[in-house]
Design an enzyme around this catalytic site. Structure first.
Site, mmCIF file in Angstrom:
data_model
loop_
_atom_site.group_PDB
_atom_site.id
_atom_site.type_symbol
_atom_site.label_atom_id
_atom_site.label_comp_id
_atom_site.label_asym_id
_atom_site.label_seq_id
_atom_site.Cartn_x
_atom_site.Cartn_y
_atom_site.Cartn_z
ATOM 1 N N ARG A 256 41.362 18.838 25.947
ATOM 2 C CA ARG A 256 42.287 19.525 25.035
ATOM 3 C C ARG A 256 43.524 18.633 24.888
ATOM 4 O O ARG A 256 44.337 18.539 25.797
ATOM 5 C CB ARG A 256 42.646 20.902 25.609
ATOM 6 C CG ARG A 256 43.946 21.455 25.054
ATOM 7 C CD ARG A 256 44.116 22.916 25.314
ATOM 8 N NE ARG A 256 44.336 23.282 26.704
ATOM 9 C CZ ARG A 256 45.455 23.052 27.408
ATOM 10 N NH1 ARG A 256 46.460 22.389 26.887
ATOM 11 N NH2 ARG A 256 45.560 23.463 28.651
ATOM 12 N N HIS A 260 47.781 24.502 25.204
ATOM 13 C CA HIS A 260 46.783 25.580 25.246
ATOM 14 C C HIS A 260 46.873 26.425 23.974
ATOM 15 O O HIS A 260 45.887 26.689 23.301
ATOM 16 C CB HIS A 260 47.009 26.443 26.493
ATOM 17 C CG HIS A 260 46.172 27.682 26.509
ATOM 18 N ND1 HIS A 260 44.819 27.671 26.756
ATOM 19 C CD2 HIS A 260 46.505 28.967 26.267
ATOM 20 C CE1 HIS A 260 44.349 28.906 26.681
ATOM 21 N NE2 HIS A 260 45.349 29.713 26.383
ATOM 22 N N TYR A 269 52.802 20.692 33.300
ATOM 23 C CA TYR A 269 51.756 20.683 34.343
ATOM 24 C C TYR A 269 50.803 19.496 34.270
ATOM 25 O O TYR A 269 49.959 19.327 35.135
ATOM 26 C CB TYR A 269 50.959 21.994 34.326
ATOM 27 C CG TYR A 269 50.368 22.367 32.971
ATOM 28 C CD1 TYR A 269 49.179 21.792 32.536
ATOM 29 C CD2 TYR A 269 50.982 23.303 32.144
ATOM 30 C CE1 TYR A 269 48.631 22.127 31.309
ATOM 31 C CE2 TYR A 269 50.445 23.648 30.909
ATOM 32 C CZ TYR A 269 49.266 23.057 30.501
ATOM 33 O OH TYR A 269 48.733 23.392 29.287
#
Ligand SMILES: Cc1ncc(C[n+]2csc(CCOP(=O)(O)OP(=O)(O)O)c2C)c(N)n1
Length: 361
Positions: A256, A260, A269
């Site tokens: 990805r 998100h 993160y």
């Protein structure tokens, strides 16, 4: 242990540099020039829908958007392996699959704009409504496939889910049931390495495709950024399901590239070098290089696709901002088939609440 990397069993037919491979068992796989050009066209248009939707969200025209950036090959490769009668159960990120099923992308925007719940007819396109509840669609897929089998249909079901969803009870129950009853369903896991902020190695000690053995059916890992490999592997799994051989689990190793959703900030993160590493494996670039190198497409072809993408984006934007607001009482009329006194009362209360505002809303 990092289990995110593609292993030696991972099927790859086109390298990131655009070089064609013919591994054992896949020597006979070939694509016509038209097929490869069509993959490229799908890619560019789907990516353009995605970037336009992301921009629309940033400008306040959509409530949220779940980007598919980087996952185009996993989606287009698998979706183009379907036959019209096969049925698809998507998550909320399958914009490329929706495109290949013939769904007007304005319906995807309507859902993320919050004016409807996805305004397409699942039976018309054999493509279910988006499922936000992680993994629930896998149960629906297994049940639907079981129904198909009992009806004597020679079609298959394709269920999409993510690496994070593989830890969900629903998905595991669906896999057990599908295995035991030999239902014609292909489970297609897009392992994009992250379940929001949770990396794959916090979700599984084993590569995901290896879990299939425990459920009693084949599992296969494929380079999810390689459209040729994804198409080949999915075609075989669907054919096997249609022939009565039961389920297959496909793990498409992909990434990805974006957040998100537009509500998320991945820089909190994950490290940029990881993203950079995957940028070199871009699914579109490798097909573009392959097409150019093998003389299957010239600059005029690439330009014409670019122009088509620009037109599509402009029309989508125009239609998106022009979408009318829904009638606020519609949510009361679509809950039950028959009216109910409680619902009638709630509708009346809501209407008088709205009447308290200037303009009635
Ligand atoms: C049953 C359920 N639990 C939690 C959530 C919140 N949630 C939304 S997306 C997500 C992560 C999903 O990750 P993955 O399955 O890898 O799919 P991806 O978003 O990466 O495509 C979670 C936990 C949810 N929507 N449904």
């Amino acid at each position: 242990m990092r289990s995110s990397a593609a292993g030696t069993d991972c099927v790859q037919l086109l390298t990131p540099e655009g070089e064609r491979l013919r591994p054992a068992g896949y020597e006979d796989i070939d694509f016509t020039a038209d097929e490869v050009r069509d993959f490229y066209r799908d890619f560019v248009l789907v990516r353009r829908i995605d970037t336009e939707a992301t921009a629309l969200q940033r400008q306040g025209e959509l409530g949220i958007w779940a980007s598919l950036l980087g996952q185009e090959a996993a989606q287009v490769g698998s979706a183009r392996a379907l036959r019209p009668n096969d049925f698809v159960f998507p998550t909320y990120r399958e914009h490329g699959v929706a495109w290949c099923r013939g769904i007007d992308p304005i319906h995807l925007l309507g859902l993320f704009r919050g004016v409807d719940h996805g305004n397409w007819d699942p039976e018309e396109f054999n493509f279910g409504l988006y499922t936000i509840v992680i993994g629930a669609q896998c149960l629906h897929a297994t049940g639907y496939a079981m129904g198909m089998m009992r009806d004597g249909a020679e079609d298959a079901v394709l269920a999409y889910f993510g690496d994070g969803a593989s830890a969900q009870g629903d998905v595991n129950e669906a896999l057990i049931w599908a295995g035991v009853f030999n239902t014609p369903v292909v489970f297609f896991c897009q392992n994009n390495q992250w379940a929001i902020s949770v990396p794959l190695q916090r979700q599984s000690r084993t590569p995901l495709y290896k879990r299939a053995q425990g459920f009693g059916f084949p599992g296969i890992q494929v380079d999810g950024n390689d459209v040729f490999a994804v198409h080949a592997v999915t075609s075989r799994a669907l054919a096997s399901a249609r022939e009565g051989n039961g389920p297959t689990l496909i793990e498409a190793v992909t990434y990805r590239m974006g957040a998100h959703t537009t509500n998320d900030d991945p820089s909190r993160y994950r490290i940029e070098s990881e993203v950079e590493e995957w940028r070199l494996k871009d699914p579109i670039e490798r097909v573009r290089v392959y097409l150019a190198r093998s003389g299957l497409a010239d600059q005029a072809f690439f330009d014409s696709i670019e122009e088509e993408a620009n037109d599509l984006a402009a029309s989508l934007r125009k239609r998106c901002v022009e979408m009318p607001d829904p009638d606020p009482t519609r949510m009361f009329s679509q809950v039950y088939a028959e009216p109910s006194p409680l619902l009638d009362q709630e509708r009346e209360e809501y209407l008088s609440y709205l009447a308290g505002f200037e303009g009635g809303h």
